[in-house]
Design an enzyme around this catalytic site. Structure first.
Site, PDB file in Angstrom:
ATOM      1  N   LYS A  32       0.916  -1.226  -0.052  1.00 33.97           N
ATOM      2  CA  LYS A  32       0.030  -0.073   0.019  1.00 33.97           C
ATOM      3  C   LYS A  32       0.850   1.331   0.041  1.00 33.97           C
ATOM      4  O   LYS A  32       0.631   2.166  -0.864  1.00 33.97           O
ATOM      5  CB  LYS A  32      -0.935  -0.108   1.264  1.00 33.97           C
ATOM      6  CG  LYS A  32      -1.856  -0.878   1.345  1.00 33.97           C
ATOM      7  CD  LYS A  32      -2.842  -0.741   2.550  1.00 33.97           C
ATOM      8  CE  LYS A  32      -2.328  -0.583   4.009  1.00 33.97           C
ATOM      9  NZ  LYS A  32      -1.604  -1.802   4.392  1.00 33.97           N
TER      10      LYS A  32
ATOM     11  N   ARG B 212      -9.476   1.997   8.670  1.00 37.57           N
ATOM     12  CA  ARG B 212      -9.144   0.565   8.836  1.00 37.57           C
ATOM     13  C   ARG B 212     -10.340  -0.105   9.784  1.00 37.57           C
ATOM     14  O   ARG B 212      -9.978  -1.249  10.114  1.00 37.57           O
ATOM     15  CB  ARG B 212      -7.869   0.522   9.813  1.00 37.57           C
ATOM     16  CG  ARG B 212      -6.574   0.000   9.032  1.00 37.57           C
ATOM     17  CD  ARG B 212      -5.489   0.017   9.995  1.00 37.57           C
ATOM     18  NE  ARG B 212      -4.356  -0.412   9.846  1.00 37.57           N
ATOM     19  CZ  ARG B 212      -3.103  -0.035   9.400  1.00 37.57           C
ATOM     20  NH1 ARG B 212      -3.045   1.071   8.755  1.00 37.57           N
ATOM     21  NH2 ARG B 212      -2.171  -0.716   9.887  1.00 37.57           N
TER      22      ARG B 212
ATOM     23  N   ARG C 139      11.538  -6.602   5.401  1.00 35.11           N
ATOM     24  CA  ARG C 139      11.167  -5.498   5.232  1.00 35.11           C
ATOM     25  C   ARG C 139      12.053  -4.645   6.029  1.00 35.11           C
ATOM     26  O   ARG C 139      12.228  -4.849   7.189  1.00 35.11           O
ATOM     27  CB  ARG C 139       9.614  -4.979   5.534  1.00 35.11           C
ATOM     28  CG  ARG C 139       9.511  -3.518   5.174  1.00 35.11           C
ATOM     29  CD  ARG C 139       7.932  -3.148   5.080  1.00 35.11           C
ATOM     30  NE  ARG C 139       7.186  -3.487   6.251  1.00 35.11           N
ATOM     31  CZ  ARG C 139       5.915  -3.374   6.348  1.00 35.11           C
ATOM     32  NH1 ARG C 139       5.237  -2.948   5.229  1.00 35.11           N
ATOM     33  NH2 ARG C 139       5.218  -3.438   7.308  1.00 35.11           N
TER      34      ARG C 139
ATOM     35  N   ARG D 106      11.245  -2.209  11.356  1.00 37.07           N
ATOM     36  CA  ARG D 106      10.224  -1.524  11.946  1.00 37.07           C
ATOM     37  C   ARG D 106       9.930  -2.301  13.435  1.00 37.07           C
ATOM     38  O   ARG D 106       9.999  -3.467  13.367  1.00 37.07           O
ATOM     39  CB  ARG D 106       8.882  -1.411  11.279  1.00 37.07           C
ATOM     40  CG  ARG D 106       8.677  -0.175  10.216  1.00 37.07           C
ATOM     41  CD  ARG D 106       7.496  -0.402   9.369  1.00 37.07           C
ATOM     42  NE  ARG D 106       6.386  -0.911  10.172  1.00 37.07           N
ATOM     43  CZ  ARG D 106       4.837  -0.793   9.215  1.00 37.07           C
ATOM     44  NH1 ARG D 106       5.071  -0.117   8.288  1.00 37.07           N
ATOM     45  NH2 ARG D 106       4.000  -0.794  10.028  1.00 37.07           N
TER      46      ARG D 106
ATOM     47  N   ARG E 152      -1.395  -7.755  13.786  1.00 36.99           N
ATOM     48  CA  ARG E 152      -2.011  -6.977  12.649  1.00 36.99           C
ATOM     49  C   ARG E 152      -2.837  -7.845  11.843  1.00 36.99           C
ATOM     50  O   ARG E 152      -3.841  -7.129  11.502  1.00 36.99           O
ATOM     51  CB  ARG E 152      -0.933  -6.103  12.159  1.00 36.99           C
ATOM     52  CG  ARG E 152      -0.381  -4.727  12.861  1.00 36.99           C
ATOM     53  CD  ARG E 152       0.996  -4.533  12.847  1.00 36.99           C
ATOM     54  NE  ARG E 152       1.404  -4.213  11.500  1.00 36.99           N
ATOM     55  CZ  ARG E 152       2.465  -4.215  10.988  1.00 36.99           C
ATOM     56  NH1 ARG E 152       3.520  -4.838  11.794  1.00 36.99           N
ATOM     57  NH2 ARG E 152       2.926  -3.886   9.973  1.00 36.99           N
TER      58      ARG E 152
HETATM   59  P1  AMP Z   1       0.970   0.956   8.846  1.00 39.79           P
HETATM   60  O1  AMP Z   1       2.217   1.598   8.512  1.00 39.79           O
HETATM   61  O2  AMP Z   1      -0.333   1.617   8.024  1.00 39.79           O
HETATM   62  O3  AMP Z   1       1.081  -0.587   9.000  1.00 39.79           O
HETATM   63  O4  AMP Z   1       0.471   1.434  10.271  1.00 39.79           O
HETATM   64  C1  AMP Z   1       1.388   0.975  11.386  1.00 39.79           C
HETATM   65  C2  AMP Z   1       0.556   1.208  12.840  1.00 39.79           C
HETATM   66  O5  AMP Z   1       0.134   2.466  12.907  1.00 39.79           O
HETATM   67  C3  AMP Z   1      -0.570   0.345  13.036  1.00 39.79           C
HETATM   68  O6  AMP Z   1      -0.346  -1.004  13.285  1.00 39.79           O
HETATM   69  C4  AMP Z   1      -1.502   0.984  14.098  1.00 39.79           C
HETATM   70  O7  AMP Z   1      -1.005   0.623  15.140  1.00 39.79           O
HETATM   71  C5  AMP Z   1      -1.371   2.363  13.450  1.00 39.79           C
HETATM   72  N1  AMP Z   1      -2.409   2.859  12.398  1.00 39.79           N
HETATM   73  C6  AMP Z   1      -2.102   2.964  11.268  1.00 39.79           C
HETATM   74  N2  AMP Z   1      -3.053   3.476  10.783  1.00 39.79           N
HETATM   75  C7  AMP Z   1      -4.159   3.168  11.805  1.00 39.79           C
HETATM   76  C8  AMP Z   1      -5.836   3.319  11.481  1.00 39.79           C
HETATM   77  N3  AMP Z   1      -6.292   3.939  10.699  1.00 39.79           N
HETATM   78  N4  AMP Z   1      -6.231   2.966  12.624  1.00 39.79           N
HETATM   79  C9  AMP Z   1      -5.784   2.453  13.788  1.00 39.79           C
HETATM   80  N5  AMP Z   1      -4.369   2.546  13.864  1.00 39.79           N
HETATM   81  C10 AMP Z   1      -3.521   2.682  12.852  1.00 39.79           C
END
Ligand code: AMP
Length: 246
Positions: free
Chosen positions: A18, A94, A131, A185, A196
């Protein structure tokens, strides 16, 4: 190409690509790329109040509470200009509630498409395990690709300052783009990744159903090579924008 930028949401499991594809689409259409994950990581690195509030959730692989996330997105989209000009949302919504809140925020300027970037779980697990990301600028790398300097094929920095995935950084794991330290990360540990993926099934599949019902949903196979996925995404967006032309 259409004359106005699209208003898009990119959905998909973590590791589906994404971030990489959202960055490319935003660049292609010259619209904003809004990644809630990036916003939270930046806030955590800056030790801001938001970052401190989000970090524990992120490290565990849990979702940050809806009120916090919606507040951040609303602030980012709270410019008529940005909503009209277009954007690519990456990592938001989400949850079903976030999808409903986005609908409210966009009042009068509905989404063009919510694209589900579909990748089988076994492939995303492999991608996430390898990653690595630049701790400064967020550029994404993968351990399977040899460091550019060690194989003598350095291609120079990417012109994409965002999340485009390209070869590994030069030997000492310094970022090709900005020289920052390249690391795994904090939330790419096995435990957090499994959490997740579990939350994706529970919380995010209803978002896909939500967009199916509103007629905004499209699917793109995200397991192909990056350029091919990008081409397919642009075709999908173009056909939707053409359909909406007066
Ligand atoms: P990502 O980089 O999109 O995988 O986001 C990393 C982390 O940020 C996620 O595992 C959540 O803890 C938090 N996060 C990002 N976007 C959201 C969202 N829309 N709702 C809730 N938590 C989020």
């Amino acid at each position: 190409m259409s004359t106005r930028g699209p208003r898009l949401v990119l959905l998909g499991k973590q590791g589906a690509g994404k971030g990489t594809q959202a960055s490319r689409i935003a660049e292609h259409y010259d619209v904003a790329h809004l990644s809630t994950g990036d916003l939270f990581r930046e806030a955590a690195a800056a030790h801001s109040e938001l970052g401190l509030a989000a970090k524990d959730y992120m490290d565990r692989g849990d979702l940050v509470p809806d009120e916090t996330v919606v507040g951040v997105v609303e602030e980012q989209l709270n410019h008529d200009y940005r909503i009209r000009r277009g954007f690519v949302l990456d990592g938001f919504p989400r949850t079903r509630r976030q999808a409903e809140e986005l609908h409210r925020i966009l009042e009068g300027h509905p989404l063009d498409l919510a694209i589900d970037l579909d990748v089988p779980t076994e492939i995303v697990l492999k991608r996430i395990a390898g990653r690595r990301v630049c701790s400064e600028c967020g550029t994404v790398y993968h351990v399977d690709q040899p460091p550019t300097s060690s194989v003598g094929t350095a291609s120079g920095p990417s012109t994409d300052s965002g999340r485009r995935s390209h070869s590994s950084p030069a030997g000492d794991w310094k970022c090709d783009v900005c020289g920052g330290q390249v690391v795994q990360r904090d939330d790419d540990t096995e435990e957090a990744v499994m959490r997740r993926l579990e939350l994706y099934e529970i919380e995010t599949l209803p978002v896909i159903q939500f967009y199916r019902r509103t007629g905004a949903l499209a699917h793109v196979d995200g397991s192909a090579e990056s350029d091919e996925v990008f081409k397919k995404l642009v075709e999908t967006v173009e056909s939707r924008l053409d359909r909406e032309k007066p």
